[in-house]
Design a protein around this motif. Structure first.
Motif: not given
Ligand code: BGP
Length: 467
Positions: A365-383
């Motif tokens: 039961n070692v201490p864990i940090y989720i040090t990265e997690n995410g979505l790489g995307a070309k984000d839409p820009i609306v107005n």
């Protein structure tokens, strides 16, 4: 009631080369990436981190945004050549001051700094003079660098990580040749990687000898490998992939030794890693206080009779990724039922629960940090608004998956989405965005909050209950 502990560290992450810019400001030395990214054909459309998000000059504005977001912790990395322009020897006080000011600014808002010592930007001088990670001399240089960090920041930083994703900078740097120094040689890759483990162990040893208050860990990516079919060949190929990609990188820092079977295979076939006297003891005596896990995707594995190569989708043209692998060992294949990003990364939140529980099972039961997690995307820009709903959906599902692992008994203490702000993706340029904050490249890098900013703000203020 929230499944997340009361003092759970809701954070976000960045890394020096990807966010800071100011690549030659105030006495900074060149890094391997400053040089490599300027060589023709190395990165997507020749993008580089010369300016990046210019965080070096705008960190106060950025930290104010972090505070507005409600972040409890910020994971950043230090640029080694900003502190030691030549990697060792003379210290650049202006560089030391930059991180000192950044840390003070974070603490002013009650944001806990998590400092990564090495997120891939090596002083180029160490590459040129000693051969970078291939030389044992780098172990002393790294220890000297670590010592300076402890001396100057040890009074304020409580969470330390030595290395980020050793599999990537040694694997891509020395095996597939896509990162600096662009070498393609398994033998050299394995020995370079060994020096990283020894440098890590030395830095942990020094940390404890100096009595620095806090915890020290190591950050690895974890891509749980699953066999594409139940056939004996695919299952066997998958076990090998899991040993190479996961156990090889977690065992040395959490058990203090390599996985025995794979070590024997490597030493028999390639004669590496070569141990110097004392290496084995050093590893054994310097186990981490915690492990940082970077999770983006899982990999489906098959027996491999044909593919030999590593061509990656760096353009964001969905489906342009190829199968990759080592002939005779295993290959990474597409899941016909999977959901994929534009860069052909499988979106599989359950894999994060699996990743955490696999660590829990193998290392206790070692201490864990989720040090990265995410979505790489070309984000839409609306107005004029950045409507990154797919990022919200991705993060929601992965936060839920983290909660599942906590319910199963894992000691997860923090969650740091990648990334706080839009920044450079090493090989994929600026069009692969990950941030809660958008950078307007057309308007003097002005910061703009995305839809996900308001969403994550609520997640944090409700301690993960409002998703
Ligand atoms: C991890 C790195 C980060 C970051 C992230 C996203 O491997 O630690 O620095 O870049 O992946 O990857 P990419 O930028 O290739 O999409």
């Amino acid at each position: 009631m929230s499944v997340f502990p009361k003092d759970f560290l809701w954070g976000a992450a960045t890394a020096s080369y990807q966010v800071e810019g100011a690549h030659d400001a105030d006495g900074k030395g060149l890094s391997n990436w400053d040089v490599y990214s300027h060589l023709p054909g190395t990165t997507y459309m020749g993008t580089n981190g010369d300016v990046a998000a210019d965080h070096y000059h705008r960190f106060k504005e950025d930290v104010a945004l972090m505070a507005e977001l409600g972040m409890k912790s910020y994971r950043f990395s230090v640029s080694w050549p900003r502190l030691f322009p030549k990697g060792r020897g003379e210290v650049n006080e202006a560089g030391v001051k930059f991180y000192s000011d950044l840390i003070d600014e974070l603490l002013k808002y009650g944001i806990e700094p998590m400092l990564t010592m090495y997120h891939w930007d090596l002083p180029q001088a160490l590459q040129d003079e000693i051969g970078g990670w291939e030389s044992r001399e780098i172990i002393d240089a790294f220890e000297g660098y670590a010592r300076l960090l402890y001396e100057r920041y040890g009074d304020r930083v409580k969470l330390w990580a030595t290395f980020n994703e050793t599999i990537v900078f040694t694997g891509l740097g020395y095996l597939t040749g896509m990162h600096p120094p662009g070498v393609k040689d398994p033998k050299r890759a394995i020995q370079a990687c060994h020096h990283v483990f020894i440098a890590h162990a030395r830095a942990v040893e020094t940390f404890r000898k100096m009595g620095v208050q806090g915890q020290i860990g190591f950050v690895n990516v974890l891509q749980p490998n699953d066999p594409i079919t139940n056939s004996a060949e695919d299952v066997k190929a998958c076990e090998l992939a899991e040993a190479c990609f996961t156990h090889w990188f977690y065992d040395p820092v959490l058990k203090g030794e390599y996985p025995a079977e794979l070590l024997a295979m490597a030493q028999t076939a390639l004669g590496v890693p070569v141990f110097a006297p004392g290496d084995a003891e050093l590893m054994k005596n310097n186990i981490c206080d915690f492990i940082g896990v970077n999770y983006y995707k899982r990999e489906m594995i098959a027996a491999n009779y044909d593919v030999d190569g590593f061509e990656m989708n760096t353009s964001g043209q969905k489906g342009s990724g190829k199968e990759l692998g080592w002939k005779g060992l295993f290959k990474l294949v597409r899941n016909p039922n999977g959901r994929y990003t534009d860069w052909d990364w499988e979106i599989y939140p359950e894999g994060l629960t699996d990743a955490i529980m696999r660590i829990n099972k193998r290392y206790g039961n070692v201490p864990i940090y989720i040090t990265e997690n995410g979505l790489g995307a070309k984000d839409p820009i609306v107005n004029g608004e950045v409507l990154d709903q797919p990022r919200i959906d991705y993060l929601r599902e992965h936060i839920q998956a983290t909660g599942e692992a906590i319910k199963l008994g894992a000691d997860v203490r923090g969650y740091y989405p990648w990334s706080f702000i839009d920044l450079l993706s090493w090989l994929n340029g600026y069009q692969k965005q990950y941030g809660f904050v958008y950078i307007d490249q057309e308007n003097n890098l002005a910061r703009k909050k995305k839809l996900s900013f308001g969403w994550y703000q609520k997640v944090i203020s409700s301690n993960g209950e409002e998703l």
